[in-house]
Write a protein that holds these residues in place. Structure first.
Motif, short mmCIF file in Angstrom:
data_model
loop_
_atom_site.label_atom_id
_atom_site.label_comp_id
_atom_site.label_asym_id
_atom_site.label_seq_id
_atom_site.Cartn_x
_atom_site.Cartn_y
_atom_site.Cartn_z
N GLU A 194 46.87 45.26 47.61
CA GLU A 194 47.95 45.28 46.63
C GLU A 194 47.75 44.18 45.60
OE1 GLU A 194 52.08 46.38 48.57
OE2 GLU A 194 51.08 44.85 49.77
N TYR A 251 54.63 44.32 43.86
CA TYR A 251 53.28 44.59 44.36
C TYR A 251 53.02 46.09 44.30
CZ TYR A 251 52.15 39.91 45.93
OH TYR A 251 51.85 38.58 45.96
N ALA A 254 50.12 49.16 45.21
CA ALA A 254 48.94 49.48 46.01
C ALA A 254 47.72 49.66 45.13
CB ALA A 254 49.18 50.75 46.83
#
Length: 128
Positions: free
Chosen positions: A39, A51, A53
């Protein structure tokens, strides 16, 4: 007689502290290995950054107990030095001074935060 008892108590305390320190895991041990970037955090300055991915799974970083850094997650990183329990200094090719990162190791999770004006960060999972 009292002096001998005090010395004995002091010796036992020092011996127990030394045994406890040896059983604990050092930060070098916790960082040692290969970490996969999962992340990233970017914030434009409004405090609403989250955050996200990572879609590609090829970015990673490696740390060795000897203080070496490898991988491609932080381009040019070659060495690290622990500053304290929450900060480490990364030596990066081309920079005249190390860059201080905040870090947190929690089991198989690692978080690194560079000194950005806005919030920024990298989250990693330990690779087996």
């Amino acid at each position: 007689m009292k002096t001998k008892i005090y010395y004995l108590i002091a010796f036992v305390i020092v011996a127990l502290a030394a045994c406890t320190a040896q059983k604990g895991t050092s930060v070098h041990d916790q960082l040692d290995g290969r970490w996969h970037l999962t992340e990233t955090l970017n914030d434009i300055g409004d405090g609403k950054g989250k955050y996200v991915a990572v879609t590609a799974d090829s970015s990673y970083i490696t740390f060795s107990k000897a203080g070496l850094v490898g991988g491609n997650a932080i381009y040019g990183a070659t060495n690290y030095k622990l500053i304290d329990a929450t900060h480490l200094a990364l030596t990066i090719k081309g920079n005249t001074a190390p860059i201080n990162y905040r870090y947190k190791v929690d089991g198989n999770d690692l978080e690194l935060n560079a000194p950005c004006r806005e919030a920024c960060g990298l989250r990693f999972k330990r690779m087996k």
